[in-house]
Scaffold this motif. Structure first.
Motif, short mmCIF file in Angstrom:
data_model
loop_
_atom_site.label_atom_id
_atom_site.label_comp_id
_atom_site.label_asym_id
_atom_site.label_seq_id
_atom_site.Cartn_x
_atom_site.Cartn_y
_atom_site.Cartn_z
N UNK A 67 0.60 -1.20 -0.04
CA UNK A 67 0.03 0.09 -0.06
C UNK A 67 0.94 1.48 0.14
N UNK A 68 2.08 0.98 -0.14
CA UNK A 68 3.03 2.18 0.04
C UNK A 68 3.10 3.13 -1.28
N UNK A 69 3.36 4.23 -1.28
CA UNK A 69 3.70 4.90 -2.35
C UNK A 69 5.19 4.67 -3.01
N UNK A 70 6.05 4.21 -2.05
CA UNK A 70 7.49 3.93 -2.52
C UNK A 70 7.26 2.77 -3.24
N UNK A 71 8.19 2.81 -4.43
CA UNK A 71 8.06 1.48 -5.29
C UNK A 71 8.51 0.29 -4.59
N UNK A 72 8.08 -0.73 -5.02
CA UNK A 72 8.61 -2.18 -4.40
C UNK A 72 9.89 -2.55 -4.50
N UNK A 73 10.58 -2.23 -5.94
CA UNK A 73 11.93 -2.31 -5.75
C UNK A 73 12.78 -1.47 -4.88
N UNK B 179 15.28 -3.00 -2.15
CA UNK B 179 16.76 -2.55 -2.04
C UNK B 179 16.89 -1.99 -0.46
N UNK B 180 15.93 -1.39 0.14
CA UNK B 180 16.09 -0.55 1.42
C UNK B 180 16.02 -1.78 2.57
N UNK B 181 15.30 -2.89 2.25
CA UNK B 181 15.17 -3.93 3.15
C UNK B 181 16.55 -4.87 3.06
N UNK B 182 17.28 -4.83 1.95
CA UNK B 182 18.43 -5.62 2.06
C UNK B 182 19.47 -4.66 2.72
N UNK B 183 19.52 -3.54 2.20
CA UNK B 183 20.38 -2.39 2.88
C UNK B 183 20.27 -2.64 4.56
N UNK B 184 19.04 -2.69 4.85
CA UNK B 184 18.76 -2.75 6.31
C UNK B 184 19.25 -3.85 7.03
N UNK B 185 19.07 -4.97 6.27
CA UNK B 185 19.52 -6.28 6.60
C UNK B 185 21.07 -6.17 7.00
N UNK B 186 21.85 -5.65 5.99
CA UNK B 186 23.22 -5.66 6.15
C UNK B 186 23.61 -4.84 7.27
#
Length: 122
Positions: free
Chosen positions: A8-14, A18-25
């Protein structure tokens, strides 16, 4: 790997991916040398199009966060030059801080927020 996408976010899924992977690191859930799921596997896992995952992996590769290996697929490989990373961060922070300034957020509040976020990465 747990990826949380807000459909439901306005932020693009890709971008979210990317952000989830960066946060994971940043939180050490993902480490240098870890393999990410294949494009097909991650797309199926999350329920998104393979092209979306491919785009996220391409962006992460361009940013020097992953490398694409024929045998292992996408691998965490942080090779970004620190000075370049600081310049990129400065450009991004300028906009974020300007938005905060427009909302009357003080420097002290920003410092508190930065300290809080950095504590999560320990």
């Amino acid at each position: 790997m747990i990826i949380e996408i807000d459909f439901n976010s306005e932020e693009a899924i890709y971008v979210q991916l990317c952000n989830q992977i960066i946060l994971g690191i940043a939180t050490a859930r993902l480490q240098e040398g870890d393999s990410l799921p294949s494009v097909r596997q991650l797309a199926d896992e999350i329920g998104i199009n393979m092209h979306t995952v491919n785009k996220a992996y391409t962006v992460l590769k361009q940013e020097g966060i992953i490398r694409l290996d024929r045998r292992r697929g996408a691998v965490i490989a942080i090779d970004m030059d620190k000075l370049q990373a600081l310049e990129d961060m400065k450009r991004q922070l300028m906009v974020v801080l300007a938005k905060g300034r427009c909302k009357n957020i003080t420097k002290e509040e920003v410092y508190e927020l930065v300290d809080e976020i950095f504590e999560e990465y320990r």
